[in-house]
Enzyme design. Sequence first.
Site, PDB file in Angstrom:
ATOM      1  N   LYS A   1    -113.905 -29.622 -31.348  1.00 54.76           N
ATOM      2  CA  LYS A   1    -113.500 -28.341 -31.941  1.00 54.76           C
ATOM      3  C   LYS A   1    -112.320 -27.764 -31.156  1.00 54.76           C
ATOM      4  O   LYS A   1    -112.039 -28.212 -30.043  1.00 54.76           O
ATOM      5  CB  LYS A   1    -114.683 -27.368 -31.926  1.00 54.76           C
TER       6      LYS A   1
ATOM      7  N   TYR B   1     -91.152  -8.072 -13.505  1.00 52.18           N
ATOM      8  CA  TYR B   1     -91.548  -6.799 -14.133  1.00 52.18           C
ATOM      9  C   TYR B   1     -92.475  -6.001 -13.221  1.00 52.18           C
ATOM     10  O   TYR B   1     -93.343  -6.565 -12.555  1.00 52.18           O
ATOM     11  CB  TYR B   1     -92.322  -7.072 -15.424  1.00 52.18           C
TER      12      TYR B   1
END
Length: 384
Positions: A38, A270
């Site tokens: 999956k 940042y």
Amino acid sequence: MDLQKRTWADIDLGNIEHNYKMIRSTLPEGCKFLGVVKADAYGHGAVPVSRKLQEIGADYLAVSCLDEAMELRNAGITLPILILGHTPAEYVNVLIDENLTQTVTCEAKALEYSQAAKACKGTLKIHIKLDTGMSRLGFLCNGRHFHQGVDNILRSCSLPGLYPEGIYTHFAVSDEPDPESIRYTHEQFNLFMGMIDALEKEGGLTFSIRHCANSGAVLNYGETALDMVRPGLLLYGYGDGGRLGLRPCMRLMTHVSTIKIYDAGTRVSYGGVFTTDRRTRMGVLPIGYADGLMRCLSNNCSFYSNGGMAPQRGRICMDMCMVDLTDLPDVNIDSLVEIFGPNADLNELSKRAGTIPYELLCSVSKRVPRVYLDSSVQGSINGI
Ligand SMILES: *Cc1c(COP(=O)(O)O)cnc(C)c1O
């Protein structure tokens, strides 16, 4: 630009084979192997991984939904595939035509599937799912729900158009070593076996494939193997796979694209959350949170390079991040950097991110090309 020059994930299918064989060697004779593929095989690529599993003798695959199953069928995968989640009844004809096995989690769904199967004059292969303590999907069967559970399952399995091939349950804490988790897992397993017993005694109902062992149970509870095991993470060589000599299949790679020298006192990236405290040789890596390198790891992780571990500095940006190379003079522009893999432990990185290896593997985004290698054919793959 050469795709491999930015950021990429090496996927060693030879290690899938190695891990498959190692896990197989711990299983009782005749026990089937279902590979959980999956979520694009936990980010490794569902089609190449499933092809490999089919080629080396796996018995079954599991995915979470119909779309994932169809991706495999469209790629020519012929192994039986179990859908672990819900499929709307309007797709029952597709399930039947494509030889897909549907999980049934309650009587209402069994009724819908039965009616749809009758309408298209086919038989739908189903696996009954029991909720033995995960409290997610499945027929309730603990405590006062036991007898109701038995009745509901007996009625569900006698409906026309359904072939109940298997029965399964899922463990909630089989990978946790504390005594309470061990007790809980035994309780789940005993309830599972008790239900199977009652279904046979009270309704003569038997299943040819009884399964419950996820990775944690394959490692820690050998007695739960029954007719089939259902590992995911372990197959990919992560979690506690090291205990069985398993090898990580994914190696997330990038390279040093730029190096600059900053004076002490320079703010980096940042937010200015990191300031150099010395003359610093700072490298820029073209990998960021849009590639799956979670921003919460900012200033709290390091990556493997030819000189050793390089500490990451400042906020991780969308497409880039910075590493301190001051103490790693042999690392230069174009030097390779391993974010996680055989040399940089994914478990450690996951802990630092406050999560589990599953989430980091699934987070490697579609922008990151998967490069398939096979060490079982090519011999050992070069390291950094
Ligand atoms: C995902 C999943 C697995 C595999 O779990 P791992 O911990 O990766 O081994 C097995 N069974 C079910 C029902 C699952 O959803």
